[in-house]
Design a protein around this motif. Sequence first.
Motif, PDB file in Angstrom:
ATOM      1  N   GLN A  38       0.778  -1.124   0.131  1.00 27.03           N
ATOM      2  CA  GLN A  38       0.058  -0.064  -0.006  1.00 27.03           C
ATOM      3  C   GLN A  38       1.083   1.225   0.169  1.00 27.03           C
ATOM      4  OE1 GLN A  38      -3.324  -0.023  -0.217  1.00 27.03           O
ATOM      5  NE2 GLN A  38      -3.117  -2.171  -0.335  1.00 27.03           N
ATOM      6  N   GLU A 151       4.302  -8.110   1.744  1.00 29.86           N
ATOM      7  CA  GLU A 151       4.270  -9.038   2.734  1.00 29.86           C
ATOM      8  C   GLU A 151       4.358  -8.541   4.000  1.00 29.86           C
ATOM      9  OE1 GLU A 151       3.341 -12.180   2.363  1.00 29.86           O
ATOM     10  OE2 GLU A 151       3.006 -12.163   0.262  1.00 29.86           O
ATOM     11  N   GLU A 153       3.609  -5.751   5.213  1.00 28.54           N
ATOM     12  CA  GLU A 153       2.549  -4.917   5.561  1.00 28.54           C
ATOM     13  C   GLU A 153       1.386  -5.758   6.122  1.00 28.54           C
ATOM     14  OE1 GLU A 153       2.818  -0.943   2.876  1.00 28.54           O
ATOM     15  OE2 GLU A 153       1.383  -2.471   2.352  1.00 28.54           O
ATOM     16  N   LYS A 154       1.422  -7.075   6.008  1.00 24.07           N
ATOM     17  CA  LYS A 154       0.217  -7.975   6.479  1.00 24.07           C
ATOM     18  C   LYS A 154       0.210  -8.054   7.844  1.00 24.07           C
ATOM     19  CE  LYS A 154       0.154 -10.885   2.536  1.00 24.07           C
ATOM     20  NZ  LYS A 154       0.138 -12.297   1.677  1.00 24.07           N
ATOM     21  N   PRO A 155      -0.983  -7.920   8.344  1.00 28.46           N
ATOM     22  CA  PRO A 155      -1.253  -8.124   9.948  1.00 28.46           C
ATOM     23  C   PRO A 155      -0.520  -9.216  10.592  1.00 28.46           C
ATOM     24  CG  PRO A 155      -3.194  -7.794   8.919  1.00 28.46           C
ATOM     25  CD  PRO A 155      -2.323  -8.426   7.862  1.00 28.46           C
ATOM     26  N   ASP A 156       0.390  -8.964  11.544  1.00 33.50           N
ATOM     27  CA  ASP A 156       1.362  -9.948  12.476  1.00 33.50           C
ATOM     28  C   ASP A 156       2.310 -10.217  11.787  1.00 33.50           C
ATOM     29  OD1 ASP A 156      -0.918  -9.617  14.557  1.00 33.50           O
ATOM     30  OD2 ASP A 156      -2.046 -11.090  13.449  1.00 33.50           O
ATOM     31  N   THR A 212      11.006  -4.871  15.359  1.00 34.66           N
ATOM     32  CA  THR A 212      11.088  -6.314  15.318  1.00 34.66           C
ATOM     33  C   THR A 212      12.547  -6.810  15.616  1.00 34.66           C
ATOM     34  OG1 THR A 212       9.306  -6.921  14.026  1.00 34.66           O
ATOM     35  CG2 THR A 212      10.586  -8.681  14.091  1.00 34.66           C
ATOM     36  N   GLU A 241       4.983 -13.000  16.666  1.00 36.16           N
ATOM     37  CA  GLU A 241       4.836 -12.321  15.148  1.00 36.16           C
ATOM     38  C   GLU A 241       4.820 -13.690  14.195  1.00 36.16           C
ATOM     39  OE1 GLU A 241       7.531  -9.067  14.691  1.00 36.16           O
ATOM     40  OE2 GLU A 241       6.055  -7.954  15.534  1.00 36.16           O
ATOM     41  N   THR A 242       4.540 -13.352  12.885  1.00 36.36           N
ATOM     42  CA  THR A 242       4.688 -14.661  11.981  1.00 36.36           C
ATOM     43  C   THR A 242       5.891 -14.381  11.026  1.00 36.36           C
ATOM     44  OG1 THR A 242       2.963 -13.857  10.610  1.00 36.36           O
ATOM     45  CG2 THR A 242       2.331 -15.084  12.192  1.00 36.36           C
TER      46      THR A 242
END
Length: 379
Positions: A38, A151, A153-156, A212, A241-242
């Motif tokens: 985004q 990628e 920006e995706k949640p978690d 992170t 986090e993933t």
Amino acid sequence: MHASAYVCAASAVFGIGYTLLASVLIGRFFARAVAEPQHCPPVTVVKPLHGSEWALLHNLSTFCEQNYAGPVQFLFGVHDAADPALQTVDELRRLHPQAEITVIADASLYGPNRKISNILNMLPHARHDVLVFADSDVGVGPDYLRNIVGELEKPDVGLVTCVYRGAPDPGFWPRLSAAATHYQFLPGVVTGLALGLARPCFGQTIAMRRATLEKIGGFMPFVRHLAEDHAIGEAVRATGETVAIPPMLVAHACVESSAGKLLSHELRWSRTIRSVDPLGHLGSVFMHPLALALLAVAFSDGARWAWLIAALAVAARFALKVGVDRALRRRQGGLWLMPIWDIVSFAIFVASFWSSRVRWRGFSFEVDSDGLLSAARDE
């Protein structure tokens, strides 16, 4: 002897099933869409360098040829100011004068993992909050940074890593190494992910935000790890986090120019896997159906049924090659290399249990049960 033949035959049949499953799953993995960002925040690309490589200029250039709207800082590090890799960086500057390139030459070491020490020396000079760490022998496509940031920006998602294909230097042994990457490593990772059996993280790409990195204590905790990339991924997962693995490939240079270098590299990789995932490493015996079938032939005194299983194993491996080539949209030659590599890789798998010693960048290390490095006693 006959009991051993039946055990090897049963294992080979299981391995044939695994191989056929992998040939299907790899197509499904790469059929997924890749994320688009985004926003395009500023990015620092961190590249530890060591010595000259045949495709180094090309690989570094691919990072400077990105379809990315945000600012990008390129941070290159060496331990020795006379490292020949710096000549390639000078040529890179000439070819890409618009690129923001920073070079750090610092001999400081913090532990036996010299790559992590190199990165630690560079990190104080990283200007941006999105950090992309990539090995020197990696080449990427023009949308690499866009997809990585999308990628992230995706949640978690706390970390993004990438699977890779082989990009061989000229010669037979690099081609054999690339075949191993395409038809053993890559299907194994994709199948492990699909079945929930793998938790990989690859040094070819490790992208994360600075926040992170701070959560996991920076890179200092990993200065003694042989598989520092795997340990970093596990540390990020431990924070809640993933680790995202998008359906995109980077190219990993296959540079092993002799049988000795190839065997040493593959043996180090196999012992690395054994140190971080001993049960999974033991289970990877089923990735060698042809070798298992040939053992069944030997133990059964050449029984016809054992030869039939061996023929089915060859057919399954060829089916896997077709599936991988189609998924990667690349027609790879060297079909005849696969049976050769299957036998060699099984021998490497067996040898990986005999010793905990590895050789890396000209240095020998012992690896303990936690995957930590220490200098070999004869060094």
